[in-house]
Motif scaffolding. Structure first.
Motif, PDB file in Angstrom:
ATOM      1  N   ARG A  71      -0.502  -5.978   2.031  1.00  0.00           N
ATOM      2  CA  ARG A  71      -1.516  -5.988   0.967  1.00  0.00           C
ATOM      3  C   ARG A  71      -1.590  -7.378   0.365  1.00  0.00           C
ATOM      4  N   ASN A  72      -2.793  -7.812   0.108  1.00  0.00           N
ATOM      5  CA  ASN A  72      -3.056  -9.128  -0.446  1.00  0.00           C
ATOM      6  C   ASN A  72      -3.017  -9.097  -1.977  1.00  0.00           C
ATOM      7  N   GLU A  73      -2.329 -10.053  -2.571  1.00  0.00           N
ATOM      8  CA  GLU A  73      -2.387 -10.366  -4.001  1.00  0.00           C
ATOM      9  C   GLU A  73      -2.307  -9.147  -4.920  1.00  0.00           C
ATOM     10  N   LEU A  74      -1.155  -8.516  -4.941  1.00  0.00           N
ATOM     11  CA  LEU A  74      -0.904  -7.462  -5.930  1.00  0.00           C
ATOM     12  C   LEU A  74      -0.987  -8.072  -7.326  1.00  0.00           C
ATOM     13  N   ARG A  75      -1.593  -7.316  -8.267  1.00  0.00           N
ATOM     14  CA  ARG A  75      -1.943  -7.924  -9.555  1.00  0.00           C
ATOM     15  C   ARG A  75      -2.336  -6.840 -10.554  1.00  0.00           C
ATOM     16  N   GLY A  76      -2.628  -7.280 -11.774  1.00  0.00           N
ATOM     17  CA  GLY A  76      -3.201  -6.399 -12.779  1.00  0.00           C
ATOM     18  C   GLY A  76      -2.183  -5.768 -13.706  1.00  0.00           C
ATOM     19  N   PRO A  77      -2.669  -5.042 -14.722  1.00  0.00           N
ATOM     20  CA  PRO A  77      -1.784  -4.489 -15.766  1.00  0.00           C
ATOM     21  C   PRO A  77      -0.829  -3.417 -15.274  1.00  0.00           C
ATOM     22  N   ARG A  78      -1.107  -2.784 -14.144  1.00  0.00           N
ATOM     23  CA  ARG A  78      -0.227  -1.738 -13.637  1.00  0.00           C
ATOM     24  C   ARG A  78       0.984  -2.280 -12.883  1.00  0.00           C
ATOM     25  N   GLN A  79       0.945  -3.536 -12.490  1.00  0.00           N
ATOM     26  CA  GLN A  79       1.983  -4.024 -11.591  1.00  0.00           C
ATOM     27  C   GLN A  79       3.371  -3.931 -12.220  1.00  0.00           C
ATOM     28  N   ASN A  80       4.324  -3.477 -11.432  1.00  0.00           N
ATOM     29  CA  ASN A  80       5.709  -3.378 -11.883  1.00  0.00           C
ATOM     30  C   ASN A  80       6.622  -3.379 -10.663  1.00  0.00           C
ATOM     31  N   VAL A  81       7.851  -3.804 -10.874  1.00  0.00           N
ATOM     32  CA  VAL A  81       8.804  -3.977  -9.779  1.00  0.00           C
ATOM     33  C   VAL A  81       9.203  -2.642  -9.165  1.00  0.00           C
ATOM     34  N   SER A  82       9.371  -1.625  -9.985  1.00  0.00           N
ATOM     35  CA  SER A  82       9.814  -0.323  -9.487  1.00  0.00           C
ATOM     36  C   SER A  82       8.841   0.233  -8.456  1.00  0.00           C
ATOM     37  N   ASP A  83       7.553   0.215  -8.781  1.00  0.00           N
ATOM     38  CA  ASP A  83       6.548   0.715  -7.825  1.00  0.00           C
ATOM     39  C   ASP A  83       6.420  -0.204  -6.617  1.00  0.00           C
ATOM     40  N   TRP A  84       6.663  -1.490  -6.816  1.00  0.00           N
ATOM     41  CA  TRP A  84       6.615  -2.414  -5.679  1.00  0.00           C
ATOM     42  C   TRP A  84       7.619  -1.973  -4.625  1.00  0.00           C
ATOM     43  N   TYR A  85       8.870  -1.786  -5.026  1.00  0.00           N
ATOM     44  CA  TYR A  85       9.885  -1.358  -4.066  1.00  0.00           C
ATOM     45  C   TYR A  85       9.519  -0.010  -3.456  1.00  0.00           C
ATOM     46  N   ARG A  86       9.095   0.923  -4.278  1.00  0.00           N
ATOM     47  CA  ARG A  86       8.810   2.278  -3.815  1.00  0.00           C
ATOM     48  C   ARG A  86       7.755   2.289  -2.718  1.00  0.00           C
ATOM     49  N   TYR A  87       6.638   1.621  -2.974  1.00  0.00           N
ATOM     50  CA  TYR A  87       5.514   1.729  -2.045  1.00  0.00           C
ATOM     51  C   TYR A  87       5.551   0.686  -0.932  1.00  0.00           C
ATOM     52  N   MET A  88       6.012  -0.512  -1.225  1.00  0.00           N
ATOM     53  CA  MET A  88       6.062  -1.514  -0.165  1.00  0.00           C
ATOM     54  C   MET A  88       7.069  -1.121   0.906  1.00  0.00           C
ATOM     55  N   GLN A  89       8.168  -0.500   0.534  1.00  0.00           N
ATOM     56  CA  GLN A  89       9.129  -0.020   1.519  1.00  0.00           C
ATOM     57  C   GLN A  89       8.530   1.109   2.351  1.00  0.00           C
ATOM     58  N   LYS A  90       7.774   2.008   1.714  1.00  0.00           N
ATOM     59  CA  LYS A  90       7.107   3.080   2.455  1.00  0.00           C
ATOM     60  C   LYS A  90       6.072   2.509   3.421  1.00  0.00           C
ATOM     61  N   GLY A  91       5.287   1.544   2.941  1.00  0.00           N
ATOM     62  CA  GLY A  91       4.286   0.926   3.797  1.00  0.00           C
ATOM     63  C   GLY A  91       4.906   0.211   4.982  1.00  0.00           C
TER      64      GLY A  91
END
Length: 567
Positions: free
Chosen positions: A208-228
């Motif tokens: 995914r290109n350029e994750l951004r915005g008010p929702r961004q957080n490290v916890s969800d990054w690990y959760r979904y990027m690992q799944k992807g």
């Protein structure tokens, strides 16, 4: 005694200089697929493969790869190769493969729905075979064209809803945004990985290109990027899996203390973006030396540290206004190229695109960052292509051991390196492929590898020279200024001076400039980067050719030495 002088003279250079061993650089033949080996990307045989990519856009509203109304795709693919790129980062929108209503839409129908009749006419002329293909099939044909021209492809999920990217409020920025359903995203990644399974020139997928915005957080990054990542690898174990960071792909700092947890190894790459505007107008308003030092330190803190941890880092977007009128970009690119050379980074330039079918409501918008012109016929800025050519080939890495580790003296303003024609001619800038090795000692001397000759200053505004008296102050070169790219020494009168380049690309010694807080000064001509390399020179010249010696003003002295040796 005569023989003593003869051998003393010629002992100043190594035997490899008198009898040079020329090792031709063979064209790299890659054994795909690609893997990772610590911080390097390698082929199946373990040889370093440096990704020197260009971004080709396919994620805007038409969902058709840009430029196909201007030129045949094979001609574009051949042009990419001719410009020295070995790879394309090919963007795609998630809805291309997850929106059922788009599954059967053809290229013609997509343009018709947007009122782009001129684009239809252009494609009918230049690429008639794709006009009635479904959009995903047309995308596959582009990938095949690139493969036929030995161009690797990274599939980049740039956005969900087709359109220009990016803003913090466009609904595409982070997991859970309006157009960014994580489950749908994983489904789309799986589909693309499956579609291109077995397509050998597809070597990577950027999740995914350029994750951004008010929702961004490290916890969800690990959760979904690992799944992807797991989903992509499960569907296509050949491709590199490329993960982006937060804050428009500038921030991977959270990985310093917690790495991703994946079931596979040897395929993980991280990516980051770096533009001049990433730091606002800092390059325009600040002193370039200070800005460069600060920005590079920040980049290393946020993402560059991954190299030291043993992970490949791809700069998947960088670029500049190629009209040459943007001062902010002009200053940034010098610092960027120096850093890319020093770290020997893999990269992808933004962008190939000369003009767009439709961007932000404008038909035929001219892309000033594009390496091709509006008509996709000619290079927009040929001197820029020369500048990046030095970093299109690897300086070092697994399998790049043609010679011992040495330095090359890289000049980012020109993309050239310091060369010599002979011992007695002035040093000049030239292709880095022709650069011989230098060593930089703890005593701050720069010496040509395998010889006794070191770089020396003489007087201000005079050429730098090579000499054998390497112990005085005129032979000591220190990296000064916040940028660490000024090479400073003392000239004969004791004043401080810096290595510089004149209008004819001759290496000269000049008064150091732009060291203080002056934002109106451009130090570009005096920026040099000492780059580690194990790549051999493609030059077949020996350092001290006999015909060069005999043509010099000192030939009487040389003949005396030769005659005395024979007595």
């Amino acid at each position: 005694m005569g023989r003593f002088f003869f051998f003393a003279f010629f002992s100043l250079v190594s035997l490899t200089v008198i009898f040079p061993t020329v090792i031709p650089q063979s064209k790299l033949v890659m054994a795909l697929p690609l893997y990772t080996n610590s911080r390097w990307i390698v082929d199946e045989g373990g040889q370093r493969v440096k990704l020197a990519c260009v971004n080709w856009v396919s994620h805007l509203e038409p969902m058709v790869t840009e430029g196909l109304s201007k030129q045949p795709m094979d001609a574009i693919s051949k042009n990419i190769a001719s410009m020295g790129f070995n790879c394309v980062r090919l963007t795609w929108p998630l809805f291309l493969v997850t929106n059922d209503s788009l599954a059967s839409v053809t290229v013609r129908q997509s343009f018709q729905s947007l009122g782009l009749s001129e684009s239809i006419s252009g494609i009918q002329v230049n690429n008639p075979s794709i006009i009635d293909l479904p959009l995903i099939k047309a995308y596959q044909v582009v990938v095949s064209s690139l493969g036929a021209n030995n161009i690797m492809v990274i599939l980049d999920n740039h956005i969900s809803k087709p359109g220009w990217c990016c803003s913090s409020s466009d609904g595409n920025g982070f997991f859970g945004d309006k157009y960014f359903n994580p489950d749908l995203w994983i489904k789309g990644l799986t589909q693309m990985a499956t579609i291109f399974n077995g397509v050998s020139n597809v070597v990577g997928m950027s999740l995914r290109n350029e994750l951004r915005g008010p929702r961004q957080n490290v916890s969800d990054w690990y959760r979904y990027m690992q799944k992807g990542a797991e989903a992509v690898h499960s569907a296509n174990s050949d491709v590199l899996v490329i993960l982006s960071g937060l804050s428009y792909d500038k921030d991977l700092s959270f990985l310093r203390n917690q790495q991703v947890n994946l079931t596979f190894t040897g395929k993980l790459v991280f990516e980051m973006h770096w533009y001049g505007f990433s730091d606002g107008q800092a390059w325009l308003s600040g002193n370039p030396n200070q800005v460069c030092g600060r920005v590079v330190d920040n980049m290393m803190r946020l993402s560059g540290f991954l190299l030291d941890q043993g992970w490949p880092l791809l700069v998947s977007e960088f670029g500049m206004d190629l009209r040459g009128t943007n001062v902010n970009d002009n200053r940034y690119i010098n610092c960027f190229l120096a850093t890319v050379a020093e770290l020997d980074l893999d990269w992808a330039l933004w962008t190939l695109v000369g003009s767009y079918y439709l961007r932000e409501g404008v038909i035929g918008l001219n892309e000033v960052y594009g390496v091709l012109d509006w008509n996709w016929c000619d290079n927009r800025n040929s001197s820029f292509l020369q500048r990046i050519s030095a970093v299109q080939s690897p300086f070092r890495g697994p399998g790049i051991s043609e010679t011992n580790l040495h330095k090359v003296i890289f000049h980012p303003l020109t993309g050239l390196c310091v060369l010599r024609k002979s011992l007695f001619e002035p040093l000049r800038l030239g292709p880095c492929t022709d650069s011989e090795g230098w060593s930089y000692s703890a005593q701050k001397t720069l010496t040509l590898k395998g010889t006794y000759f070191c770089l020396q200053a003489n007087e201000l505004e005079n050429p730098a020279k090579l000499g054998i008296i390497c112990t005085d102050s005129t032979s000591k070169w220190e990296t000064i200024s916040d940028s660490k790219m000024h090479l400073s020494t003392k000239v004969n009168n004791g004043s401080t001076a810096c290595l510089d380049v004149d209008s004819e690309n001759t290496i000269v010694v000049s008064t150091c400039k732009c060291l203080r807080r002056d934002n109106m000064c451009d130090p570009g001509s005096q920026w040099f980067k000492l780059v580690d390399s194990t790549r051999s020179s493609s030059s077949t010249k020996s350092f001290l050719q006999m015909d060069s010696i005999l043509a010099l003003p000192s030939k009487d002295f040389v003949w005396k030495l030769l005659r005395s040796a024979l007595e």
